[in-house]
Design a protein around this motif. Structure first.
Motif, mmCIF file in Angstrom:
data_model
loop_
_atom_site.group_PDB
_atom_site.id
_atom_site.type_symbol
_atom_site.label_atom_id
_atom_site.label_comp_id
_atom_site.label_asym_id
_atom_site.label_seq_id
_atom_site.Cartn_x
_atom_site.Cartn_y
_atom_site.Cartn_z
ATOM 1 N N ILE A 1 42.629 36.753 37.610
ATOM 2 C CA ILE A 1 41.865 38.153 37.215
ATOM 3 C C ILE A 1 41.657 37.599 35.426
ATOM 4 C CG2 ILE A 1 42.010 40.613 36.348
ATOM 5 C CD1 ILE A 1 43.336 40.901 39.303
ATOM 6 N N GLN A 2 42.819 37.139 34.870
ATOM 7 C CA GLN A 2 42.527 36.645 33.033
ATOM 8 C C GLN A 2 41.820 35.671 33.262
ATOM 9 O OE1 GLN A 2 44.861 38.264 31.345
ATOM 10 N NE2 GLN A 2 43.466 36.843 29.323
ATOM 11 N N LEU A 3 41.677 34.887 33.870
ATOM 12 C CA LEU A 3 41.196 33.704 33.681
ATOM 13 C C LEU A 3 39.029 34.199 34.303
ATOM 14 C CD1 LEU A 3 42.145 31.060 36.076
ATOM 15 C CD2 LEU A 3 41.710 31.225 33.182
ATOM 16 N N ALA A 4 39.095 35.501 35.175
ATOM 17 C CA ALA A 4 37.803 36.167 34.840
ATOM 18 C C ALA A 4 37.629 36.523 33.331
ATOM 19 C CB ALA A 4 37.684 36.856 36.254
ATOM 20 N N LEU B 1 36.821 47.320 37.736
ATOM 21 C CA LEU B 1 37.762 47.668 38.876
ATOM 22 C C LEU B 1 38.605 46.469 38.245
ATOM 23 C CD1 LEU B 1 39.820 49.201 40.680
ATOM 24 C CD2 LEU B 1 38.016 48.474 42.722
ATOM 25 N N LEU B 2 37.981 45.203 38.290
ATOM 26 C CA LEU B 2 38.316 43.799 37.875
ATOM 27 C C LEU B 2 39.389 43.542 37.021
ATOM 28 C CD1 LEU B 2 39.006 40.761 39.162
ATOM 29 C CD2 LEU B 2 37.225 40.354 37.931
ATOM 30 N N PHE B 3 38.962 44.048 36.184
ATOM 31 C CA PHE B 3 39.176 44.366 34.890
ATOM 32 C C PHE B 3 40.558 45.182 34.364
ATOM 33 C CE2 PHE B 3 40.233 46.652 30.786
ATOM 34 C CZ PHE B 3 40.253 45.682 29.442
ATOM 35 N N LEU B 4 40.407 46.314 35.269
ATOM 36 C CA LEU B 4 41.582 47.099 34.813
ATOM 37 C C LEU B 4 42.970 46.701 36.068
ATOM 38 C CD1 LEU B 4 39.389 50.784 35.502
ATOM 39 C CD2 LEU B 4 41.153 49.807 33.142
ATOM 40 N N ALA C 1 44.664 44.558 31.067
ATOM 41 C CA ALA C 1 44.510 46.073 30.444
ATOM 42 C C ALA C 1 46.073 46.488 31.057
ATOM 43 C CB ALA C 1 44.055 46.681 32.438
ATOM 44 N N PHE C 2 47.003 46.305 31.686
ATOM 45 C CA PHE C 2 47.964 47.356 31.451
ATOM 46 C C PHE C 2 49.316 46.963 30.604
ATOM 47 C CE2 PHE C 2 52.786 46.900 33.496
ATOM 48 C CZ PHE C 2 52.608 48.131 34.006
ATOM 49 N N SER D 1 35.761 36.098 41.990
ATOM 50 C CA SER D 1 37.402 36.203 41.913
ATOM 51 C C SER D 1 37.156 37.079 43.628
ATOM 52 C CB SER D 1 37.319 37.614 41.063
ATOM 53 O OG SER D 1 37.048 37.278 39.832
ATOM 54 N N ASP D 2 36.805 37.164 44.147
ATOM 55 C CA ASP D 2 37.085 37.953 45.134
ATOM 56 C C ASP D 2 37.603 36.696 45.972
ATOM 57 O OD1 ASP D 2 36.484 40.615 44.767
ATOM 58 O OD2 ASP D 2 34.251 40.436 45.203
#
Length: 584
Positions: A333-336, A501-504, A509-510, A550-551
């Motif tokens: 996710i971070q790479l995305a 949603l991917l970003f959150l 984000a966290f 990502s999916d």
């Protein structure tokens, strides 16, 4: 088979049955719970109380004779007025004997061989020990700490005990967690403490208190005791009658001492195995972190492909826990969201076009009186930038992408047996909406809520209090409302929900949420902080490619995780089978 051989022959099994414990929220690392070694400790105690841990000696005084001596000692103490006379408990019948024991053992009851709930006598000015529940451990040693008090201050309203007494926590969850003690080194030999204890005092040195401790800590006793607890949830207690009358096996006194010595030796071995397992786990986690850092430092999609290929060749040895797979997901996710998962396409529509479309649709809702006009321009500034983005991307804040970011009604809603579902954090804390077991509110109440407080399809929910930082998409048109601890991110048609949603669900984000929450007992993320959460915004076409890739990788991670889970369950079942075979 000796227990030592049982341990060494299945060493890999005991040390590999582990479960990762999260360090809280979505923190990077967590401790490992050595469930295999925990099962081994339980096995040692169970074998100890079944007469299968040490050899029986013909020269030992039979337990039947020992029981007779205990009875005579008890009678003398009663005749001298040192203890009160109590009703004799019945002998243990054959039907009550739960398993076979050696021929020189005997079944009895704790209330037969020890004084239950003893009382102390001492001068008021005597310095004694005071022991509240937190100072009692769950260790097999029955260890405890103590505070010094005057007897006059604690002789009333507390449980009495003395050196050599055995104590068992009677209240949930202390009982289930096996809090128990053999008191020793008390100030002036006596003390008092928490009222949530059952206490047994042996008649002199007729029994080894540590053997009785093992009986009270054995898995069989804990299971039976839990079934006999009474009271309401959170305040359930083990009855005194069960403590005093539940049948326990009694070995010869000499064998009791041998059992205690052997348990100490084997538990020390378990301690060493546990530390070795933790050290190996920590080293493995460090290696995984280093390799994932290499992955996330890839400068572009081509370098990422090379690094991923090297990593994929060792997936089976690197990602051996569910926690490590979750860290791999976060890396993806971070790479995305940093633009390194896919190659950037040229001549794409800039994010400003998307933001303008969202702003236009937001203005339409203002005109329809569904939301208020923003007090100022919502377009983000340089202050939102956290790192350099690929060409064609731009920084924004979360509210740029939604009609409005709000939360549930702040007033307590009226209750209803049926009607419109009312969701709390417990209904969304898995990352999806679960209506099972939810509360309801009247339809009239739901209709009275503002449009913004009525979630609809393609909106997002986001927890902001307690278990904060969990996002859940609204995937149906079903009517429902939420408590104030859940934020509602109201979308417009142009809102890129899959990308948001991917970003959150990213570490970025966290980490922002962790820096922004306030409070101590119940941490909360304010709506203003949520609205200003920085978010990298790619061109819409790029967002779609990122989400698709990502999916694809998330599906691979889920397959690895399922394999890890299945392997862990297989090892757990094997450990259970070894334990069952050893006992029977």
């Amino acid at each position: 088979m000796s227990v030592e051989l049982l341990i060494t022959e299945h060493l890999d099994l005991w040390t590999r049955v582990v479960k990762s414990k999260s360090a809280g929220g979505r923190a990077r690392n967590g401790e490992v719970e050595t469930t295999g070694i925990k099962k081994l400790r339980e096995l040692i105690l169970e074998l100890a109380v079944r007469g299968k841990l040490v050899a029986q000696h013909d020269s030992d005084e039979p337990a039947q004779t020992l029981l007779k001596r205990i009875t005579e000692k008890k009678a003398r103490l009663q005749a001298d007025g040192q203890i009160k006379k109590t009703k004799e408990l019945p002998a243990v019948s054959e039907d009550e004997a739960r398993f076979d024991i050696p021929s020189n053992w005997i079944w009895t009851r704790l209330g037969t061989i020890a004084q239950i709930s003893p009382r102390n006598r001492a001068e008021d000015q005597t310095e004694v020990s005071f022991i509240p529940m937190p100072l009692i451990t769950t260790s097999h040693t029955g260890g405890h700490s103590q505070e010094k008090r005057q007897w006059s201050a604690i002789k009333k309203g507390y449980t009495h005990f003395a050196d050599g007494d055995i104590a068992l926590a009677k209240i949930t969850p202390c009982f289930e967690n096996s809090k128990a003690a053999v008191f020793r080194n008390l100030h002036n030999g006596i003390g008092a403490g928490t009222t949530e204890l059952h206490v047994a005092r042996p008649y002199g040195s007729t029994i080894d208190p540590f053997f009785i401790l093992y009986c009270l800590k054995s898995p069989g006793f804990l299971i039976r005791g839990e079934a006999r607890m009474t009271g309401t949830a959170g305040q359930k207690r083990l009855p005194k009658d069960f403590f005093a009358t539940d049948p326990i096996p009694l070995p010869p006194l000499a064998e009791q001492h041998r059992i205690v010595q052997k348990v100490d030796e084997l538990m020390a071995l378990c301690d060493r195995l546990e530390q070795q397992t933790r050290d190996q786990h920590a080293a493995h986690e460090t290696l995984v972190d280093a390799l994932l850092d290499t992955l996330t430092q890839s400068q572009d999609a081509d370098e990422l492909a090379d690094n991923w290929a090297r990593l994929a060749a060792h997936f089976d040895t690197l990602f051996t826990s569910e926690q490590s797979v979750e860290r791999l997901k976060r890396s993806v996710i971070q790479l995305a969201i940093s633009g390194r998962l896919t190659n950037q396409a040229g001549n794409t529509e800039p994010p400003a076009v998307l933001l303008d479309a969202i702003a236009e649709q937001r203005e339409s809702l203002v005109q329809l009186n569904k939301i208020r006009k923003p007090a100022q321009s919502r377009r983000s500034s340089k202050s939102a930038e956290l790192f350099s983005l690929p060409k064609g991307w731009q920084w924004g804040v979360l509210e740029d992408l939604f009609a409005i970011v709000t939360d549930g009604d702040h007033q307590a809603p009226p209750k209803s047996a049926s009607g419109i579902p009312f969701l709390t954090i417990g209904n969304v804390n898995t990352g999806s909406i679960n209506f099972h077991g939810c509360r309801h509110v009247p339809s009239e109440y739901y209709e009275s809520l503002d449009w913004a407080r009525r979630p609809g399809k393609n909106d997002l929910l986001y927890t902001v209090t307690g278990s904060y930082g969990i996002s859940a998409p609204v995937t149906s048109h079903k009517a429902f409302c939420v408590q104030r601890h859940i934020a509602i991110l109201k979308s417009v048609d142009a809102t890129p929900i899959p990308y948001v949603l991917l970003f959150l669900r990213s570490q970025l984000a966290f980490d922002y949420v962790e820096r922004s929450v306030t409070g101590i007992a119940q941490k909360t993320l304010s709506l203003s902080a949520l609205r200003k959460m920085p978010i990298p915004i790619p061109p819409l076409e790029e967002q779609e490619r990122l989400v698709k890739q990502s999916d694809k990788l998330m599906m691979l991670c889920d397959q690895i995780k399922a394999h890890v889970k299945q392997a862990g369950e297989s090892r757990r079942q094997m450990a259970e089978a070894v334990v069952e075979q050893a006992i029977h």
